[in-house]
Write a protein that holds these residues in place. Structure first.
Motif, PDB file in Angstrom:
ATOM      1  N   GLU A   7       0.848  -1.192   0.000  1.00  0.00           N
ATOM      2  CA  GLU A   7       0.000   0.000   0.000  1.00  0.00           C
ATOM      3  C   GLU A   7       0.877   1.233   0.000  1.00  0.00           C
ATOM      4  N   THR A   8       0.482   2.210  -0.797  1.00  0.00           N
ATOM      5  CA  THR A   8       1.205   3.460  -0.817  1.00  0.00           C
ATOM      6  C   THR A   8       0.251   4.577  -1.217  1.00  0.00           C
ATOM      7  N   ASP A  12      -6.219   8.727   2.861  1.00  0.00           N
ATOM      8  CA  ASP A  12      -7.594   9.179   2.658  1.00  0.00           C
ATOM      9  C   ASP A  12      -7.931   9.442   1.188  1.00  0.00           C
ATOM     10  N   ALA A  13      -7.001   9.175   0.288  1.00  0.00           N
ATOM     11  CA  ALA A  13      -7.246   9.389  -1.148  1.00  0.00           C
ATOM     12  C   ALA A  13      -8.056   8.239  -1.730  1.00  0.00           C
ATOM     13  N   GLY A  14      -8.647   8.470  -2.886  1.00  0.00           N
ATOM     14  CA  GLY A  14      -9.330   7.396  -3.599  1.00  0.00           C
ATOM     15  C   GLY A  14      -8.351   6.290  -3.921  1.00  0.00           C
ATOM     16  N   GLU A  37       1.028   7.310  -6.982  1.00  0.00           N
ATOM     17  CA  GLU A  37       0.961   7.346  -5.525  1.00  0.00           C
ATOM     18  C   GLU A  37       0.927   8.742  -4.912  1.00  0.00           C
ATOM     19  N   SER A  38       1.209   9.779  -5.676  1.00  0.00           N
ATOM     20  CA  SER A  38       1.174  11.119  -5.086  1.00  0.00           C
ATOM     21  C   SER A  38      -0.242  11.552  -4.739  1.00  0.00           C
ATOM     22  N   ASP A  39      -1.237  11.078  -5.492  1.00  0.00           N
ATOM     23  CA  ASP A  39      -2.603  11.525  -5.237  1.00  0.00           C
ATOM     24  C   ASP A  39      -3.635  10.395  -5.146  1.00  0.00           C
ATOM     25  N   THR A 177      -0.332   4.373 -17.887  1.00  0.00           N
ATOM     26  CA  THR A 177      -0.705   5.213 -16.756  1.00  0.00           C
ATOM     27  C   THR A 177      -1.692   6.298 -17.170  1.00  0.00           C
ATOM     28  N   ALA A 178      -1.496   6.879 -18.352  1.00  0.00           N
ATOM     29  CA  ALA A 178      -2.440   7.886 -18.852  1.00  0.00           C
ATOM     30  C   ALA A 178      -3.824   7.264 -19.025  1.00  0.00           C
TER      31      ALA A 178
END
Length: 196
Positions: A7-8, A12-14, A37-39, A177-178
């Motif tokens: 997990e990363t 609390d993010a989606g 993982e930033s958002d 990723t896009a």
């Protein structure tokens, strides 16, 4: 029985769940994890019989889908999450989408064949030779399967990734990723992906 999950990202993010191909582990998603993982809360399990879940015996796709559904219910902040799967992970993601709508918000399924193989005995022998193909270079049945899968879901879309093989998440990680980001935001999928 539980499976290992890396997990990363913000708690609390989606959440988004990435399901790996056979013979690999969550490491195959390294580029996508770094980019997301930033958002996003990124959940990357090792499926039964793989990596840090090697002690959990592989039994069937349905049982594995149930384990992933439990993982989502326990670890996704909203108890629902989109699921992304490639190859074996794609079969698990498709099964989850069909059987666990209470925890699966949506699914991206790649490298999956749902059409019957002609001469299955010969194709089983050739299986090792087909391993490096996917996307546009995938076996014909797998290239035709996205339309069949999409038709089974109300908002399904079928696409082909041009010029890549089976493990295209590593061949064109930016495009993969896009595609994930567009899917999660409800935006149009990247124009590079052609209609299947």
């Amino acid at each position: 029985m539980t499976i290992f999950v890396h997990e990363t990202g913000p708690h609390d993010a989606g959440a988004v769940v990435l399901l790996h191909a056979v013979g690999t582990t969550g490491w195959m998603w390294e580029w996508q994890v770094t980019a997301l993982e930033s958002d996003l809360r990124v959940l990357v399990p090792d499926l039964p019989g793989h990596g840090r879940s090697a002690a959990v015996p592989w039994e069937a796709i349905g049982g594995t889908a149930a384990l992933v559904a439990e993982l989502i219910a326990a670890r996704a902040p909203s108890v629902r999450a989109p699921v992304v799967g490639l190859s074996l992970g794609g079969y698990v993601a498709a099964t989850l989408a069909a059987t666990a709508p209470d925890v699966v918000a949506s699914a991206i399924v790649s490298g999956v064949n749902v059409l019957p193989f002609p001469n299955p005995g010969r194709l089983r022998l050739m299986g090792a030779l087909m391993a490096p193909v996917a996307g546009e270079k995938e076996h014909d049945l797998t290239r035709r399967s996205p339309a069949e899968i999409a038709a089974a879901f109300p908002n399904g879309e079928a696409r082909l990734a041009p010029g890549v093989g089976h493990a295209w998440s590593g061949e064109k990680p930016d495009l993969f990723t896009a595609m994930i980001r567009a899917h999660l935001s409800g935006s149009a999928l990247p124009g590079t992906l052609t209609h299947a």
